[in-house]
Motif scaffolding. Structure first.
Motif, PDB file in Angstrom:
ATOM      1  N   PHE A 147       8.636   4.207  -2.972  1.00  0.00           N
ATOM      2  CA  PHE A 147       7.336   4.388  -2.312  1.00  0.00           C
ATOM      3  C   PHE A 147       7.158   3.610  -1.017  1.00  0.00           C
ATOM      4  O   PHE A 147       6.175   3.799  -0.329  1.00  0.00           O
ATOM      5  CB  PHE A 147       6.206   3.983  -3.269  1.00  0.00           C
ATOM      6  CG  PHE A 147       6.168   4.779  -4.541  1.00  0.00           C
ATOM      7  CD1 PHE A 147       5.815   6.116  -4.527  1.00  0.00           C
ATOM      8  CD2 PHE A 147       6.490   4.195  -5.751  1.00  0.00           C
ATOM      9  CE1 PHE A 147       5.773   6.851  -5.698  1.00  0.00           C
ATOM     10  CE2 PHE A 147       6.455   4.922  -6.930  1.00  0.00           C
ATOM     11  CZ  PHE A 147       6.098   6.260  -6.899  1.00  0.00           C
ATOM     12  N   GLY A 148       8.066   2.701  -0.704  1.00  0.00           N
ATOM     13  CA  GLY A 148       7.912   1.893   0.494  1.00  0.00           C
ATOM     14  C   GLY A 148       7.300   0.525   0.204  1.00  0.00           C
ATOM     15  O   GLY A 148       6.833   0.250  -0.895  1.00  0.00           O
ATOM     16  N   VAL A 149       7.297  -0.321   1.225  1.00  0.00           N
ATOM     17  CA  VAL A 149       6.885  -1.720   1.068  1.00  0.00           C
ATOM     18  C   VAL A 149       5.418  -1.854   0.708  1.00  0.00           C
ATOM     19  O   VAL A 149       5.046  -2.623  -0.182  1.00  0.00           O
ATOM     20  CB  VAL A 149       7.180  -2.519   2.365  1.00  0.00           C
ATOM     21  CG1 VAL A 149       6.706  -3.968   2.211  1.00  0.00           C
ATOM     22  CG2 VAL A 149       8.651  -2.479   2.701  1.00  0.00           C
ATOM     23  N   LYS A 150       4.545  -1.112   1.388  1.00  0.00           N
ATOM     24  CA  LYS A 150       3.103  -1.284   1.178  1.00  0.00           C
ATOM     25  C   LYS A 150       2.695  -1.013  -0.264  1.00  0.00           C
ATOM     26  O   LYS A 150       1.999  -1.814  -0.895  1.00  0.00           O
ATOM     27  CB  LYS A 150       2.321  -0.360   2.122  1.00  0.00           C
ATOM     28  CG  LYS A 150       2.273  -0.818   3.563  1.00  0.00           C
ATOM     29  CD  LYS A 150       1.362   0.091   4.374  1.00  0.00           C
ATOM     30  CE  LYS A 150       1.271  -0.377   5.809  1.00  0.00           C
ATOM     31  NZ  LYS A 150       0.376   0.511   6.619  1.00  0.00           N
ATOM     32  N   ILE A 151       3.120   0.123  -0.787  1.00  0.00           N
ATOM     33  CA  ILE A 151       2.718   0.497  -2.141  1.00  0.00           C
ATOM     34  C   ILE A 151       3.352  -0.446  -3.158  1.00  0.00           C
ATOM     35  O   ILE A 151       2.704  -0.835  -4.140  1.00  0.00           O
ATOM     36  CB  ILE A 151       3.100   1.961  -2.434  1.00  0.00           C
ATOM     37  CG1 ILE A 151       2.265   2.897  -1.546  1.00  0.00           C
ATOM     38  CG2 ILE A 151       2.891   2.295  -3.911  1.00  0.00           C
ATOM     39  CD1 ILE A 151       2.595   4.358  -1.698  1.00  0.00           C
ATOM     40  N   ALA A 152       4.604  -0.853  -2.932  1.00  0.00           N
ATOM     41  CA  ALA A 152       5.256  -1.796  -3.840  1.00  0.00           C
ATOM     42  C   ALA A 152       4.506  -3.120  -3.877  1.00  0.00           C
ATOM     43  O   ALA A 152       4.263  -3.698  -4.949  1.00  0.00           O
ATOM     44  CB  ALA A 152       6.701  -2.025  -3.411  1.00  0.00           C
ATOM     45  N   ALA A 153       4.119  -3.610  -2.694  1.00  0.00           N
ATOM     46  CA  ALA A 153       3.375  -4.873  -2.616  1.00  0.00           C
ATOM     47  C   ALA A 153       2.024  -4.750  -3.294  1.00  0.00           C
ATOM     48  O   ALA A 153       1.583  -5.662  -4.009  1.00  0.00           O
ATOM     49  CB  ALA A 153       3.206  -5.289  -1.155  1.00  0.00           C
ATOM     50  N   VAL A 154       1.366  -3.618  -3.089  1.00  0.00           N
ATOM     51  CA  VAL A 154       0.054  -3.391  -3.707  1.00  0.00           C
ATOM     52  C   VAL A 154       0.171  -3.405  -5.222  1.00  0.00           C
ATOM     53  O   VAL A 154      -0.642  -4.030  -5.922  1.00  0.00           O
ATOM     54  CB  VAL A 154      -0.541  -2.046  -3.231  1.00  0.00           C
ATOM     55  CG1 VAL A 154      -1.667  -1.598  -4.150  1.00  0.00           C
ATOM     56  CG2 VAL A 154      -1.053  -2.171  -1.813  1.00  0.00           C
ATOM     57  N   TYR A 155       1.184  -2.727  -5.756  1.00  0.00           N
ATOM     58  CA  TYR A 155       1.367  -2.679  -7.211  1.00  0.00           C
ATOM     59  C   TYR A 155       1.543  -4.077  -7.786  1.00  0.00           C
ATOM     60  O   TYR A 155       0.932  -4.434  -8.796  1.00  0.00           O
ATOM     61  CB  TYR A 155       2.574  -1.813  -7.559  1.00  0.00           C
ATOM     62  CG  TYR A 155       2.838  -1.732  -9.047  1.00  0.00           C
ATOM     63  CD1 TYR A 155       2.163  -0.810  -9.840  1.00  0.00           C
ATOM     64  CD2 TYR A 155       3.740  -2.595  -9.664  1.00  0.00           C
ATOM     65  CE1 TYR A 155       2.379  -0.738 -11.207  1.00  0.00           C
ATOM     66  CE2 TYR A 155       3.973  -2.533 -11.026  1.00  0.00           C
ATOM     67  CZ  TYR A 155       3.288  -1.604 -11.791  1.00  0.00           C
ATOM     68  OH  TYR A 155       3.501  -1.552 -13.148  1.00  0.00           O
TER      69      TYR A 155
END
Length: 338
Positions: A147-155
């Motif tokens: 999913f990319g960095v942003k979504i991974a960080a959000v999770y």
């Protein structure tokens, strides 16, 4: 800065997303299997082979690395670290320590029993119990590849927040009396933590890779199979009508569907990837993943053996409400991260 960004994108594409593997599997499907890559069957075969190989490669490498780090934090040492810290700081530390333990929800229960019998605050142990199966470094890197960095960080961030808030609420409610009596009566043996040599850490990490793959390979194959079916055979309109943005109950439905399932995040990712590719809201996808990992039915049955029904019910309600809030908020503000 542009040069650094380009290097990062290349590394992300080649190491995490494995675009080279994507192209190889595409050639395999078209040249060896003689299937049209753009057809439903060809697309399904490609999805299944590519995602399966990618997950197993990433899983092996990441679990080895995480296990090497984890070898410095055995349960005995973790108990000592958590034992002297109470309140919000203890909940935060419990949640953070959960991120370096690549356990599924069921395998976290024995650790939970050990922490409770050692006299650790109940809220701290529940913060650990929530974060351990849901958030770890391996899942972060795997999420980046999908999913990319942003979504991974959000999770990871919302998972930690949920773990801290859940543990804090349980601590404030003073629910220690609802832990089964035999758990408190278990004698806590203070085992001296022996330092491992480099060779022992490597051997331990290899064994962890074998153990975890043996435990999750079937769920990965099932998850990839379901993901391939969703991605190539179920029309986007059907997915959108059931759990799309236009359905106000999409997050609730995704959570309810996720709870009866039993899988590590590694088996859940291909399904989440397929749903996201069909236009399902990121909040709905996050809710599904969190429900599977934090509230799976088998783990709740196991937890019910060590805590009384009232505490189990409160735990389920707190985590479920947290998941629903996270899901709906991220659907509303998805434009910030997608």
């Amino acid at each position: 800065m542009n040069f650094i960004t380009q290097i990062f994108n290349i590394l992300n594409d080649q190491l995490l997303k494995m675009t080279w593997l994507y192209d190889i599997v595409k050639l395999l499907v078209e040249k060896v299997f003689r299937l049209d890559y753009s057809s439903k069957l060809g697309g399904s075969v490609h999805f299944f082979i590519y995602d399966t190989i990618k997950i197993f490669i990433l899983l092996s490498v990441l679990i080895f690395a995480i296990s090497y780090i984890q070898s410095y934090f055995p349960p005995e040492r973790t108990k000592k670290i958590l034992g002297g810290i109470k309140g919000l700081k203890g909940n935060i530390l419990g949640a953070l320590l959960g991120t370096i333990t690549p356990f599924c929800s069921c395998s976290s229960i024995p650790i939970f029993i050990g922490f409770t019998s050692a006299g650790l605050p109940l809220g701290v142990t529940f913060s650990f119990l929530i974060s351990s199966p849901m958030v770890d470094l391996a899942s972060f890197l795997l999420l980046m590849s999908f999913f990319g960095v942003k979504i991974a960080a959000v999770y990871v961030i919302v998972g930690l927040i949920l773990a801290v808030i859940g543990g804090t609420l349980i601590d404030k409610l003073n629910l220690e009396k609802y832990v089964e009596g035999y758990v408190k009566e278990i004698e806590d043996v203070d085992v001296e933590v022996e330092e491992m040599t480099r060779e022992e850490r490597i051997s331990y990490s290899k064994e962890q890779v074998k153990e975890i793959i043996n435990r999750v390979w079937l769920y990965i194959l099932i998850g990839v199979g379901i993901g391939a079916t969703i991605h190539n055979w179920i029309p986007k309109s059907v997915i959108q009508n059931v759990i799309g943005q236009n359905n106000p109950f999409s997050v609730l439905l995704a959570t309810l569907v996720g709870i009866p399932m039993y899988a590590d995040i590694f088996g859940t990712l291909p399904i989440a990837e397929a749903l996201f590719g069909k236009g399902v809201g990121i909040g709905t996808v996050l809710a599904f993943m969190m429900a599977v990992t934090a509230l799976s039915l088998p783990s709740m049955i196991m937890l019910g053996k060590v805590v009384k029904p009232k505490l189990l019910g409160i735990f389920i309600v707190i985590v479920s409400v947290g998941i629903l809030i996270i899901g709906y908020l991220f659907n509303i503000f998805s434009y910030l991260i997608v």
